[in-house]
Design an enzyme around this catalytic site. Structure first.
Site, PDB file in Angstrom:
ATOM      1  N   ASP A 166       0.897  -1.033   0.073  1.00 20.23           N
ATOM      2  CA  ASP A 166       0.198  -0.125   0.114  1.00 20.23           C
ATOM      3  C   ASP A 166       1.091   1.210   0.003  1.00 20.23           C
ATOM      4  OD1 ASP A 166      -2.459   1.526   0.226  1.00 20.23           O
ATOM      5  OD2 ASP A 166      -2.380   1.311   2.289  1.00 20.23           O
ATOM      6  N   HIS A 167       0.638   2.115  -0.938  1.00 19.15           N
ATOM      7  CA  HIS A 167       1.476   3.337  -0.912  1.00 19.15           C
ATOM      8  C   HIS A 167       3.016   3.287  -1.057  1.00 19.15           C
ATOM      9  CE1 HIS A 167      -2.238   5.996  -0.569  1.00 19.15           C
ATOM     10  NE2 HIS A 167      -2.677   5.145   0.340  1.00 19.15           N
ATOM     11  N   GLU A 169      -1.711   5.996  -8.373  1.00 18.85           N
ATOM     12  CA  GLU A 169      -2.619   6.827  -8.065  1.00 18.85           C
ATOM     13  C   GLU A 169      -2.575   8.156  -8.893  1.00 18.85           C
ATOM     14  OE1 GLU A 169      -3.180   7.339  -3.934  1.00 18.85           O
ATOM     15  OE2 GLU A 169      -3.648   9.502  -3.884  1.00 18.85           O
ATOM     16  N   GLY A 209      -7.771   8.673   7.214  1.00 18.16           N
ATOM     17  CA  GLY A 209      -8.143   8.660   8.337  1.00 18.16           C
ATOM     18  C   GLY A 209      -9.523   9.191   8.707  1.00 18.16           C
ATOM     19  N   HIS A 255      -9.306   4.791  -2.417  1.00 17.12           N
ATOM     20  CA  HIS A 255      -8.596   4.984  -0.975  1.00 17.12           C
ATOM     21  C   HIS A 255      -9.662   5.589  -0.027  1.00 17.12           C
ATOM     22  CE1 HIS A 255      -4.373   3.549  -1.902  1.00 17.12           C
ATOM     23  NE2 HIS A 255      -5.017   3.245  -3.066  1.00 17.12           N
ATOM     24  N   GLY A 256      -9.121   5.855   1.260  1.00 13.83           N
ATOM     25  CA  GLY A 256      -9.719   6.757   2.093  1.00 13.83           C
ATOM     26  C   GLY A 256     -11.002   6.175   2.304  1.00 13.83           C
ATOM     27  N   ILE A 276      -9.617   0.008   3.470  1.00 13.72           N
ATOM     28  CA  ILE A 276     -10.155   0.217   4.591  1.00 13.72           C
ATOM     29  C   ILE A 276      -8.895   0.022   5.750  1.00 13.72           C
ATOM     30  CG2 ILE A 276     -11.730  -0.432   6.276  1.00 13.72           C
ATOM     31  CD1 ILE A 276     -13.625  -1.081   3.902  1.00 13.72           C
TER      32      ILE A 276
HETATM   33  O1  G3H Z   1      -3.272   5.057   3.658  1.00 14.72           O
HETATM   34  C1  G3H Z   1      -2.687   4.719   4.631  1.00 14.72           C
HETATM   35  C2  G3H Z   1      -2.877   3.271   5.241  1.00 14.72           C
HETATM   36  O2  G3H Z   1      -3.956   4.021   6.070  1.00 14.72           O
HETATM   37  C3  G3H Z   1      -1.600   3.057   5.926  1.00 14.72           C
HETATM   38  O3  G3H Z   1      -1.384   3.820   7.190  1.00 14.72           O
HETATM   39  O4  G3H Z   1       1.098   4.189   6.631  1.00 14.72           O
HETATM   40  O5  G3H Z   1       0.131   4.459   9.019  1.00 14.72           O
HETATM   41  O6  G3H Z   1       0.453   2.303   7.981  1.00 14.72           O
HETATM   42  P1  G3H Z   1       0.104   3.666   7.747  1.00 14.72           P
HETATM   43  P1  13P Z   2      -9.028   4.891   5.404  1.00 11.05           P
HETATM   44  O1  13P Z   2      -8.109   5.884   6.491  1.00 11.05           O
HETATM   45  O2  13P Z   2     -10.104   5.637   5.404  1.00 11.05           O
HETATM   46  O3  13P Z   2      -9.139   3.307   6.235  1.00 11.05           O
HETATM   47  O4  13P Z   2      -8.356   4.572   4.078  1.00 11.05           O
HETATM   48  C1  13P Z   2      -7.111   3.646   4.078  1.00 11.05           C
HETATM   49  C2  13P Z   2      -6.306   3.563   2.934  1.00 11.05           C
HETATM   50  O5  13P Z   2      -6.649   4.334   1.788  1.00 11.05           O
HETATM   51  C3  13P Z   2      -5.221   3.092   2.574  1.00 11.05           C
HETATM   52  O6  13P Z   2      -4.667   2.806   1.479  1.00 11.05           O
HETATM   53 ZN    ZN Z   3      -4.688   4.860   0.678  1.00  7.20          ZN
END
Ligand code: G3H
Ligand code: 13P
Ligand code: ZN
Length: 316
Positions: free
Chosen positions: A81-82, A133, A180, A210-211, A254
């Site tokens: 992720d990211h 993205e 968030g 996302h989000g 999520i």
């Molecule tokens: O989009 C980000 C995800 O919620 C992951 O969060 O980088 O704090 O693990 P994190």
């Molecule tokens: P949320 O903060 O809405 O759970 O989004 C998570 C997300 O996009 C992880 O890549």
């Molecule tokens: Zn994300």
């Protein structure tokens, strides 16, 4: 069984979305597998850079490989992720991840294309698929003028060009959500108009949202009642997932909601049991509650009950 996100998207496109859930530890891992099997859903495990360095990247890998043996019926993708470019290469070369996200959305359009293309070439050479993205999540408020807020949303014409020039397998689009627990100050929802325009230009192409945590108000109230302080937390309306899926959203991210379940369970438990200092009783409650939460989300996403159909298509 680990599959690619591409395989999952082929079966889901236009009908339902696959839940992509972030994990960091053993309890989340157990709850995630149980919740998905209880609701008979395929799923995506997401591992962020922060999760990889929380203990050690090999700890998460070992845990997930063990979970695959403990839950042989599960069908899931393992996704970074990211990721930044170097982390993508590390995951591509690991032989463990079936999918990576390169997030260069903060770069300008041409640089985002160049970085994404390099990652796509490296990943495809090893049979791994790539999400990228385009657009900027977050900060889209209802009081912001339409022009200003649209500047942060994904531009549909650019989305088409981006996909064609990079060869990416799926695209995360900014359609009004943010990461968030504090997403909307008012009543603003998803920008379905933007999603429709993207789908018109990229028919059949998998989109990612996302989000997407819904930040359940009951969860927030329970956290605050048990000593927390999450004032004004607000998320996406989970009843909007189905419409997004019809418009091409195949992956819904999520993370925050899972953290809220963790916070509520632990705050309430230690408030009610101040004498307790054993981690297992509360860990067990969390695993059960997290599994229930995952099963509920999968119903809203439409992925619940799809496991056997996916199994038939991926041939296991
Ligand atoms: O989009 C980000 C995800 O919620 C992951 O969060 O980088 O704090 O693990 P994190
Ligand atoms: P949320 O903060 O809405 O759970 O989004 C998570 C997300 O996009 C992880 O890549
Ligand atoms: Zn994300």
């Amino acid at each position: 069984m680990i599959v690619t996100t591409k395989q999952l998207f082929e079966t889901a496109y236009g009908k339902y979305a696959i839940g992509a859930y972030n994990i960091n530890n053993l309890e989340q891992c157990m709850g995630l597998f149980r919740g998905n099997l209880d609701s008979k859903a395929p799923f995506i495990i997401q591992i962020s850079k922060g999760a990889r360095s929380y203990t050690h990247k090999l700890m998460l890998e070992g845990m997930i490989r063990s979970a695959e043996q403990v839950f042989p019926d599960a069908i899931f993708a393992v996704h970074l992720d990211h990721g930044d470019e170097q982390t993508c290469y590390d995951c591509i070369n690991s032989g463990f991840y079936s999918s990576v996200m390169i997030d260069a959305s903060h770069e300008n359009f041409e640089t985002n294309i160049a970085i994404t293309k390099r990652v796509v070439d490296a990943a495809h050479a090893k049979g791994i698929v790539v999400e990228s993205e385009l657009g900027q999540l977050g900060g889209v408020e209802e009081h912001v003028k339409v022009d200003e807020s649209n500047a942060k949303l994904t531009n549909p014409d650019q989305a088409k060009e981006f996909v064609e020039r990079t060869g990416v397998d799926s695209l995360a689009c900014a359609i009004g959500t943010s990461h968030g627990a504090f997403k909307f100050s008012g009543s603003q929802g998803l920008h379905f108009d933007v999603l429709e325009e993207i789908q018109k230009r990229l028919p059949g192409f998998p989109l990612v949202m996302h989000g997407s945590s819904s930040v359940p108000q009951e969860e927030v109230e329970r956290i605050n009642k048990a000593g927390g302080s999450l004032k004004g937390a607000k998320g996406v309306n989970e009843d909007e997932f189905a419409r997004a899926a019809i418009l091409g959203v195949t992956k819904v991210n999520i993370d925050t909601d899972g953290r809220l379940v963790w916070t509520r369970v632990h705050r309430e438990h230690f408030l009610e049991h101040p004498e307790n200092f054993d981690l297992r009783p509360v860990g067990k409650i969390f695993m059960t509650e997290y599994a229930k939460f995952i099963a509920h989300k999968n119903v809203k996403l439409g992925s619940a009950g799809q496991l056997d159909a996916v199994r038939a298509l991926v041939g296991k």
